[in-house]
Design an enzyme around this catalytic site. Structure first.
Site, PDB file in Angstrom:
ATOM      1  N   SER A   8      -2.248 -15.641  19.936  1.00  0.00           N
ATOM      2  CA  SER A   8      -2.968 -14.485  19.414  1.00  0.00           C
ATOM      3  C   SER A   8      -2.864 -14.474  17.895  1.00  0.00           C
ATOM      4  O   SER A   8      -2.018 -15.160  17.313  1.00  0.00           O
ATOM      5  CB  SER A   8      -2.410 -13.187  20.007  1.00  0.00           C
ATOM      6  OG  SER A   8      -0.995 -13.136  19.878  1.00  0.00           O
ATOM      7  N   LYS A 157      12.798   0.357  24.569  1.00  0.00           N
ATOM      8  CA  LYS A 157      11.332   0.301  24.523  1.00  0.00           C
ATOM      9  C   LYS A 157      10.769  -0.313  25.799  1.00  0.00           C
ATOM     10  O   LYS A 157       9.733   0.119  26.317  1.00  0.00           O
ATOM     11  CB  LYS A 157      10.868  -0.496  23.292  1.00  0.00           C
ATOM     12  CG  LYS A 157      11.115   0.199  21.972  1.00  0.00           C
ATOM     13  CD  LYS A 157      10.502  -0.528  20.804  1.00  0.00           C
ATOM     14  CE  LYS A 157      11.347  -1.643  20.290  1.00  0.00           C
ATOM     15  NZ  LYS A 157      10.856  -2.176  18.990  1.00  0.00           N
ATOM     16  N   PHE A 208       8.465 -10.942   0.368  1.00  0.00           N
ATOM     17  CA  PHE A 208       8.216 -10.193   1.592  1.00  0.00           C
ATOM     18  C   PHE A 208       9.415 -10.276   2.535  1.00  0.00           C
ATOM     19  O   PHE A 208       9.793  -9.290   3.176  1.00  0.00           O
ATOM     20  CB  PHE A 208       6.953 -10.731   2.273  1.00  0.00           C
ATOM     21  CG  PHE A 208       6.501  -9.905   3.447  1.00  0.00           C
ATOM     22  CD1 PHE A 208       6.287  -8.547   3.326  1.00  0.00           C
ATOM     23  CD2 PHE A 208       6.290 -10.504   4.682  1.00  0.00           C
ATOM     24  CE1 PHE A 208       5.879  -7.786   4.400  1.00  0.00           C
ATOM     25  CE2 PHE A 208       5.870  -9.746   5.775  1.00  0.00           C
ATOM     26  CZ  PHE A 208       5.671  -8.392   5.625  1.00  0.00           C
TER      27      PHE A 208
END
Length: 279
Positions: A8, A157, A208
């Protein structure tokens, strides 16, 4: 012939008209590779809401599965209901459910504190209508109290109703496999999909990575620094590093791969072809 591994691709909603046009071209170029779905990020506190929805709408109109990110920090139950209704109207079946970051200057986290609460609320409101992806962190979330606490948060979760997980990017395959083992011992059975970050600029990656807690191995850092401003050498070495990482992950049983494209086609396209994933 054995089935090719699914993969993906992730995009972020552009802020300019020029960026919108560029992303349309990038999406078209990458769509021919046959990704399982495109995900679209969502700014802190919903700051990119309209732009995210527009990108998702265009992806759906092209007949491709879209997975919008949905973060809950700063949100209300009603605003989440509104989002779910919009997703439903566009034919969205998959959501990346996240806690998200509190925007600068915003003190109130809203009605949700954790992604597990968002997952549970979506399940309560919509049952099994949506396939829910959540985030996981092989090298530990930067705000986690400990490695074990982070694994427990991930398990929460999953217990709340997550179907699958996409990890933060990393460059140490052992970190991923160790995390999967820890999650399995904690009772997690859902797929844990490695997040893959192509390397186009080492300086940008280094900045980052500091903010998100992803580790750049010392040997990689030294090699990149040795290339100085040689952009072509950096690109070539980055492709080789990430290709080898993906090969390790695939051979070790990764269920699929999720590429952070940064709205660029070239590096991701090259990696998909190198790995033989193009459908």
């Amino acid at each position: 012939m054995s089935k090719k591994l699914d993969f993906s691709l992730e995009f972020f909603p552009p802020a300019t008209a020029e960026g919108v046009e560029k992303l349309r071209a990038v999406r078209s170029e990458l769509a021919v590779l046959g990704p399982d779905f495109f995900s679209v990020t969502y700014g802190a506190g919903g700051s990119t809401r309209d732009r995210t929805l527009q990108v998702v709408r265009e992806i759906r109109e092209a007949g491709i599965e879209a997975a919008p990110h949905l973060s809950c920090i700063g949100a209300t139950q009603q605003s989440i209901r509104d989002h779910l209704a919009e997703f439903r109207s566009m034919g969205v079946k998959r959501i990346v459910a996240l806690r998200g970051d509190l925007p600068s200057g915003m003190a109130d986290p809203g009605e949700f504190r954790y992604a597990s609460e968002l997952v549970g609320f979506i399940r309560q409101e919509t049952g099994d209508e949506f396939f829910l992806e959540v985030a996981s962190y092989p090298e530990v979330h930067p705000q986690a109290r400990s490695y074990d606490a982070d694994v427990r948060a991930f398990a929460n979760k999953v217990q709340a109703g997550a179907n699958s997980s996409i990890t933060q990017y990393f460059y140490n395959a052992d970190a991923y496999f160790s995390f999967v083992d820890a999650a399995r011992k904690a009772g997690v059975t859902i797929p844990i999909v490695p997040g893959i970050m192509p390397i186009a600029s080492f300086s940008k990656l280094a900045r980052f990575s500091e903010s998100c807690g992803a580790e750049i191995p010392q040997w990689m850092r030294r090699r990149f620094e040795g290339f100085g401003d040689d952009a072509e050498a950096i690109r070539a070495f980055g492709l080789d590093v990430v290709t080898r990482l993906c090969e390790q992950l695939i051979s070790g049983g990764a269920p699929s791969l999720h590429f952070y494209t940064l709205n660029q086609a070239g590096m991701t396209r090259e990696l998909v072809h190198r790995l033989g994933l193009a459908k």
